[in-house]
Scaffold this motif. Sequence first.
Motif, PDB file in Angstrom:
ATOM      1  N   GLN A  87       9.624 -12.020   0.708  1.00 37.96           N
ATOM      2  CA  GLN A  87       9.199 -12.964  -0.320  1.00 37.96           C
ATOM      3  C   GLN A  87       7.992 -13.798   0.098  1.00 37.96           C
ATOM      4  OE1 GLN A  87      12.536 -12.837   0.812  1.00 37.96           O
ATOM      5  NE2 GLN A  87      12.940 -11.294  -0.786  1.00 37.96           N
ATOM      6  N   GLY A  88       7.435 -13.514   1.285  1.00 36.25           N
ATOM      7  CA  GLY A  88       6.241 -14.215   1.734  1.00 36.25           C
ATOM      8  C   GLY A  88       6.508 -15.516   2.461  1.00 36.25           C
ATOM      9  N   ILE A 188       5.549 -20.912   2.351  1.00 46.90           N
ATOM     10  CA  ILE A 188       4.645 -19.770   2.381  1.00 46.90           C
ATOM     11  C   ILE A 188       3.323 -20.240   2.992  1.00 46.90           C
ATOM     12  CG2 ILE A 188       5.746 -18.665   0.397  1.00 46.90           C
ATOM     13  CD1 ILE A 188       3.393 -19.592  -1.326  1.00 46.90           C
ATOM     14  N   GLU A 210       2.320  -9.412  -0.740  1.00 51.17           N
ATOM     15  CA  GLU A 210       2.184  -9.525  -2.185  1.00 51.17           C
ATOM     16  C   GLU A 210       2.232 -10.975  -2.650  1.00 51.17           C
ATOM     17  OE1 GLU A 210       4.295  -7.604  -0.608  1.00 51.17           O
ATOM     18  OE2 GLU A 210       3.801  -5.525  -1.121  1.00 51.17           O
ATOM     19  N   THR A 211       3.147 -11.751  -2.080  1.00 49.10           N
ATOM     20  CA  THR A 211       3.252 -13.162  -2.453  1.00 49.10           C
ATOM     21  C   THR A 211       2.008 -13.930  -2.039  1.00 49.10           C
ATOM     22  OG1 THR A 211       5.664 -13.159  -2.297  1.00 49.10           O
ATOM     23  CG2 THR A 211       4.563 -15.292  -2.096  1.00 49.10           C
ATOM     24  N   ARG A 214      -0.927 -12.913  -4.312  1.00 48.69           N
ATOM     25  CA  ARG A 214      -0.767 -13.395  -5.682  1.00 48.69           C
ATOM     26  C   ARG A 214      -1.083 -14.883  -5.790  1.00 48.69           C
ATOM     27  NH1 ARG A 214       3.992 -11.984  -6.263  1.00 48.69           N
ATOM     28  NH2 ARG A 214       5.099 -13.946  -6.007  1.00 48.69           N
TER      29      ARG A 214
END
Length: 308
Positions: A87-88, A188, A210-211, A214
Motif C-alpha cells: 500500500q506504499g 507514505i 503505485e501509491t 499516484r
Amino acid sequence: MRSPLLDRQGAVDSKGLDAGVAAHYGSTFAAEQRSLLSGEGFVDLSNRDVLRITGPDRLTWLHSLTTQYLEGLAAGRWTDVLLLSPQGRIEHDFSGVDDGETFWAHTEPGAGAALVQFLDRMRFMSRVEVAAVDDRFVVGRYADGLVTELTDDLTSVPGTPVGVLAWEALRIEAGRPRFGLDTDERTIPNEVGLLGSAVHLDKGCYRGQETVARVYNLGRPPRRLTLLHVDGSVDHLPAHGADVLLGDKVVGQVGSAARHHELGPIALALIKRNTPVDATLLADGVAAAQEPIVDPDAGLHVRAGLNL
C-alpha cells in the motif's frame, strides 16, 4: 550495547530509543551543536543497527526491492533507502554505502533484526547474503549537512565527541524525519519529504510504487510534515506522540522535539494536509508556529536540494 564513549568524563546516557550512547558530555546544548556544525565534533550513533549485504547480485537485488536506484551505485556513495508495503507505507528505512564488495547499511536501534529477516525472505535465487554485524559502528558528522560514516573503533574517531541531542536538534531543523519517531504505521514517503532523497522518482517496479506515483502525480498527500517553532517561554518540550491542535480540533501528532542553539525549542509534527500553513497550532498544549517542510500539494520537500 553500551558505548565505550560513555566512560568519557561528563558523558550522560541517553534515554529511550537512544539509550546506550551519550545524550551530551556535560557541555551546553548550544556549545555541542556549534562543535558539530564547525566540523570539529562527531556524534556517537553506535546504538544504530548495522547490516552487511554481500554477494555479486547485492545491488541489482536491492534495486529490485527498494525505492532507491541502486544498480551501478558508485563505491563510497552513501544513499537513503526505503522498503514499502504493497500500500506504499514505510515498513523499513536504512542508509547504506557499497565498498565494491559489500553493501553496508544501518537502521534504527532495534530495527535491524526485522530488516534482516525481511531481506532474508526475499533472497530467492539471488546470490546474496544478509547478516547483522556487531563490529561496525555508526558515527555522525556535519559536512554541508548531516552525514554518517562507519568505523570499527569508536575510541579512535578523530574529533571531539558531542551528544546525540546536538545531532537531533540539527536533524529536526533540517526537516529530516526519523523512522518510528516522526512516522507511524500509515506514513507514505510523500507525506514526509522523502521523494528524491530516499525515493528515486525515475524508478518504478518496486513494492508500493503505485501509491507513491499516484500521490506524486495527482498531488494532495493525506498529511504533511511540518517544523514547529514552539513557544520558548514554556519550560518543557512537546512530548512525542502528543496531539497537535488547531483550535479544539486534533490535526496531527508531535514527532521529535529538541532545543536548537539559535531557533530555540523546535519539533517535527505530522499534520493533516489541509491545515492552513499560517495557522498557529497547539503542540502538547504549547503554542507553535509552522514552517512547512513538505509542500501540501505535491508532497515534495520544500528545502532546496533535498528532492534530487
